[in-house]
Design a protein around this motif. Structure first.
Motif, PDB file in Angstrom:
ATOM      1  N   SER A  69      27.395  55.086  39.449  1.00 59.65           N
ATOM      2  CA  SER A  69      28.192  54.774  40.641  1.00 59.65           C
ATOM      3  C   SER A  69      27.725  53.479  41.297  1.00 59.65           C
ATOM      4  O   SER A  69      28.546  52.656  41.727  1.00 59.65           O
ATOM      5  N   VAL A  70      26.408  53.288  41.387  1.00 60.47           N
ATOM      6  CA  VAL A  70      25.875  52.045  41.966  1.00 60.47           C
ATOM      7  C   VAL A  70      26.322  50.839  41.135  1.00 60.47           C
ATOM      8  O   VAL A  70      26.778  49.820  41.680  1.00 60.47           O
ATOM      9  N   LEU A  71      26.204  50.941  39.819  1.00 57.46           N
ATOM     10  CA  LEU A  71      26.577  49.828  38.942  1.00 57.46           C
ATOM     11  C   LEU A  71      28.074  49.554  39.002  1.00 57.46           C
ATOM     12  O   LEU A  71      28.504  48.399  38.971  1.00 57.46           O
ATOM     13  N   GLU A  72      28.849  50.623  39.096  1.00 61.71           N
ATOM     14  CA  GLU A  72      30.307  50.447  39.176  1.00 61.71           C
ATOM     15  C   GLU A  72      30.697  49.719  40.456  1.00 61.71           C
ATOM     16  O   GLU A  72      31.542  48.825  40.445  1.00 61.71           O
ATOM     17  N   LYS A  73      30.075  50.083  41.570  1.00 59.75           N
ATOM     18  CA  LYS A  73      30.365  49.419  42.848  1.00 59.75           C
ATOM     19  C   LYS A  73      29.945  47.948  42.825  1.00 59.75           C
ATOM     20  O   LYS A  73      30.577  47.108  43.473  1.00 59.75           O
ATOM     21  N   ALA A  74      28.898  47.650  42.058  1.00 58.76           N
ATOM     22  CA  ALA A  74      28.430  46.260  41.965  1.00 58.76           C
ATOM     23  C   ALA A  74      29.282  45.420  41.025  1.00 58.76           C
ATOM     24  O   ALA A  74      29.133  44.197  40.973  1.00 58.76           O
ATOM     25  N   GLY A  75      30.184  46.065  40.268  1.00 53.65           N
ATOM     26  CA  GLY A  75      31.063  45.339  39.359  1.00 53.65           C
ATOM     27  C   GLY A  75      30.539  45.220  37.939  1.00 53.65           C
ATOM     28  O   GLY A  75      31.100  44.483  37.125  1.00 53.65           O
ATOM     29  N   PHE A  76      29.481  45.967  37.628  1.00 59.43           N
ATOM     30  CA  PHE A  76      28.816  45.860  36.328  1.00 59.43           C
ATOM     31  C   PHE A  76      29.763  46.175  35.171  1.00 59.43           C
ATOM     32  O   PHE A  76      29.843  45.420  34.191  1.00 59.43           O
ATOM     33  N   PHE A  77      30.494  47.266  35.253  1.00 60.73           N
ATOM     34  CA  PHE A  77      31.335  47.705  34.140  1.00 60.73           C
ATOM     35  C   PHE A  77      32.598  46.850  33.999  1.00 60.73           C
ATOM     36  O   PHE A  77      33.033  46.559  32.889  1.00 60.73           O
ATOM     37  N   GLU A  78      33.178  46.443  35.133  1.00 64.54           N
ATOM     38  CA  GLU A  78      34.353  45.568  35.061  1.00 64.54           C
ATOM     39  C   GLU A  78      33.974  44.225  34.449  1.00 64.54           C
ATOM     40  O   GLU A  78      34.724  43.642  33.660  1.00 64.54           O
ATOM     41  N   TRP A  79      32.808  43.722  34.822  1.00 65.10           N
ATOM     42  CA  TRP A  79      32.298  42.474  34.241  1.00 65.10           C
ATOM     43  C   TRP A  79      32.197  42.591  32.719  1.00 65.10           C
ATOM     44  O   TRP A  79      32.609  41.698  31.980  1.00 65.10           O
ATOM     45  N   ALA A  80      31.656  43.712  32.244  1.00 63.95           N
ATOM     46  CA  ALA A  80      31.501  43.928  30.801  1.00 63.95           C
ATOM     47  C   ALA A  80      32.859  44.021  30.114  1.00 63.95           C
ATOM     48  O   ALA A  80      33.064  43.442  29.031  1.00 63.95           O
ATOM     49  N   ALA A  81      33.815  44.738  30.714  1.00 64.16           N
ATOM     50  CA  ALA A  81      35.143  44.895  30.116  1.00 64.16           C
ATOM     51  C   ALA A  81      35.873  43.554  30.031  1.00 64.16           C
ATOM     52  O   ALA A  81      36.529  43.252  29.028  1.00 64.16           O
ATOM     53  N   GLU A 217      34.008  36.854  38.522  1.00 60.96           N
ATOM     54  CA  GLU A 217      34.728  37.300  39.716  1.00 60.96           C
ATOM     55  C   GLU A 217      34.609  38.805  39.913  1.00 60.96           C
ATOM     56  O   GLU A 217      34.847  39.312  41.017  1.00 60.96           O
ATOM     57  N   ALA A 218      34.261  39.540  38.855  1.00 60.43           N
ATOM     58  CA  ALA A 218      34.131  40.996  38.959  1.00 60.43           C
ATOM     59  C   ALA A 218      32.815  41.407  39.601  1.00 60.43           C
ATOM     60  O   ALA A 218      32.677  42.534  40.088  1.00 60.43           O
ATOM     61  N   ILE A 219      31.835  40.508  39.613  1.00 61.98           N
ATOM     62  CA  ILE A 219      30.511  40.830  40.171  1.00 61.98           C
ATOM     63  C   ILE A 219      30.592  40.773  41.692  1.00 61.98           C
ATOM     64  O   ILE A 219      30.707  39.693  42.282  1.00 61.98           O
ATOM     65  N   ARG A 220      30.526  41.921  42.335  1.00 57.80           N
ATOM     66  CA  ARG A 220      30.673  41.989  43.786  1.00 57.80           C
ATOM     67  C   ARG A 220      29.361  41.729  44.523  1.00 57.80           C
ATOM     68  O   ARG A 220      29.362  41.385  45.693  1.00 57.80           O
ATOM     69  N   ASP A 221      28.247  41.950  43.828  1.00 56.22           N
ATOM     70  CA  ASP A 221      26.934  41.730  44.432  1.00 56.22           C
ATOM     71  C   ASP A 221      26.001  41.164  43.354  1.00 56.22           C
ATOM     72  O   ASP A 221      25.401  41.935  42.586  1.00 56.22           O
ATOM     73  N   PRO A 222      25.864  39.826  43.272  1.00 59.75           N
ATOM     74  CA  PRO A 222      25.034  39.211  42.221  1.00 59.75           C
ATOM     75  C   PRO A 222      23.591  39.701  42.240  1.00 59.75           C
ATOM     76  O   PRO A 222      22.977  39.883  41.182  1.00 59.75           O
TER      77      PRO A 222
END
Length: 474
Positions: A69-81, A217-222
């Motif tokens: 959940s933490v990684l998803e909120k940070a944009g980790f998975f969207e970045w990978a996709a 752009e998917a990374i919400r918190d670098p």
């Protein structure tokens, strides 16, 4: 007693699948456990035994979901996709295959539940942004759901089923991985093949890359994104080291979750209190309650019938035992949900007189059948039921008839291939005396060499293309 235990089990399973008026599965399972206690098919000592078996598994799952959940909120998975979609360079089939590969990686590290519930909305949003029609959207969401379970074999933390089985038989993290990494590669390869063959006519030929945003752009918190890589690296190393120190998996994953949540408290985009509040805490109650009900079946002697069937299959040799156990677990999982099914299988295996190579094959075949088998029906796992609910909320309708048809066609060959891979791998380890980690390292090196050769060939072709045709003469 047998009739009472079976009746309680059937009613509990039916209510879990049906969920009348949104009745939480934790309440249903705990109600079934109380009924089993009242009927005398289990006692308080059995409850203590069950709690001792499942506490590590359920707490580890909660911790992994907190990390996810933490990684998803940070944009980790969207970045990978998005990286995968751009790497495909506008080729529809290549993107389909790369999304499957990403789903396999997410499932291995963040459980099958995380793979399904996190990746499905991301993939769905991405293909809709590319303006795919309804017919071409289905292959991507079906593949995301399918691969999350079929490649949730390699690590103990990849599936709640894995943790429960490893705890039940006292298998360490590294020992488990040494047996299941190779079968997982077989499962991933078979999954890629069957998904391609089944959906090849619906996969779009190409897509417009300009419709997708850049991965950055998917990374919400670098800051959180960078910390995530560090914490995941430390966690993976600690899981292997923890076996030697006899540290429970839940303690290691829990420590990583606490660390990540502590770092995330300073994040402007992550609400840590909400993440903790929304974690699947009910799974703890569900696991204990459901397995108390299953223990009632054991006490009534019903698992002894399965033990005799397994021993009969084992009499035909190691390969027959592997296939029979895997198919038995798959059928039980698809019909009654994989969480009670894996415990029934484990109790049945423990009740046999088998040992050595064949017993090990039975243990891991039970895991494979319980991980892959649920994909044959929508009721096979809670993750699939939640996945269908997510799709329905996003106006993607997949009927149960269509699901079962696709599920059986996709699952059966994948399951048989994976079980055969397990049998061959264990034969190589036991009979041919292969060193598991040396063999895995050689397989990894072979993949790395193939990837390097492909990169060199591609670079050479690009270089020749830039130079243009050779000019002869003066």
């Amino acid at each position: 007693m047998a009739a009472v235990a079976l009746s309680i089990f059937i009613v509990t399973i039916a209510l879990i699948i049906w969920q009348p008026r949104g009745l939480p599965v934790g309440w249903t399972a705990s109600g079934g456990a109380l009924l089993a206690l009242a009927a005398g098919v289990v006692n308080l000592r059995d409850v203590g035994d069950v709690a001792g078996i499942v506490w590590n598994a359920t707490l580890a799952l909660v911790a992994v979901m907190l990390i996810s959940s933490v990684l998803e909120k940070a944009g980790f998975f969207e970045w990978a996709a998005l990286h995968m979609a751009r790497r495909a360079r506008g080729d529809g089939l290549r993107m389909f295959l790369l999304i499957i590969v990403l789903g396999a990686a997410v499932s291995a590290l963040f459980t099958n539940d995380g793979g399904i519930l996190i990746m499905t909305p991301i993939v769905l949003a991405m293909v809709r942004a590319l303006d795919f029609d309804a017919r071409t959207v289905v292959p991507f969401v079906m593949a995301t759901g399918f691969i999350a379970d079929t490649t949730s074999l390699p690590l103990v933390i990849s599936n709640l089923v894995n943790i429960i089985s490893a705890d039940f038989f006292g298998i360490g993290f590294a020992a488990y991985a040494s047996r299941m990494i190779v079968p997982n590669l077989v499962s991933a390869t078979a999954s890629l093949l069957v998904l391609y063959l089944y959906f090849r006519k619906s996969i779009p030929a190409g897509y417009d890359l300009s419709r997708l945003k850049h991965p950055k752009e998917a990374i919400r918190d670098p800051r959180m994104f960078r910390w995530a890589w560090a914490v995941l690296g430390i966690l993976l190393v600690s899981l292997f080291a923890g076996e030697a120190l006899n540290i429970p998996v839940s303690a290691l994953v829990g420590a990583a979750a606490v660390l990540l949540l502590a770092i995330a408290r300073r994040s402007p985009v992550i609400n840590t209190k909400q993440i903790v509040r929304d974690a699947p805490w009910s799974i703890v109650v569900f696991s204990i309650g459901m397995y108390v009900v299953v223990y009632g079946l054991r006490n009534a002697g019903l698992t002894d019938l399965l033990s005799r069937f397994i021993e009969h299959a084992a009499g035909w040799g190691w390969y027959a035992a592997t296939i029979a156990m895997g198919l038995l677990a798959a059928v039980l999982s698809s019909g009654m949900n994989n969480l009670p099914a894996v415990m029934i299988g484990a109790l049945a295996v423990s009740g046999t007189e088998t040992g050595g190579f064949i017993r090990e094959a039975l243990i891991y075949a039970n895991v494979i059948g319980s991980d892959l088998g649920p994909k044959m029906t929508p009721i096979g796992s809670l993750a699939t039921l939640l996945w269908l609910h997510v799709l329905s909320a996003k106006q993607v309708k997949i009927g149960w008839g269509d699901y079962v048809k696709a599920g059986v066609i996709l699952t059966v060959p994948t399951l048989l291939a994976t079980l055969s891979g397990l049998a061959a791998w264990l034969y190589a380890l036991h009979e041919l005396r292969w060193n598991a980690w040396l063999a895995i390292a050689l397989i990894a090196a072979a993949f790395a060499v193939i990837a390097l050769v492909r990169s060199v060939v591609k670079a050479a072709k690009l270089h020749r293309h830039k130079r243009g045709p050779a000019v002869s003469g003066r």
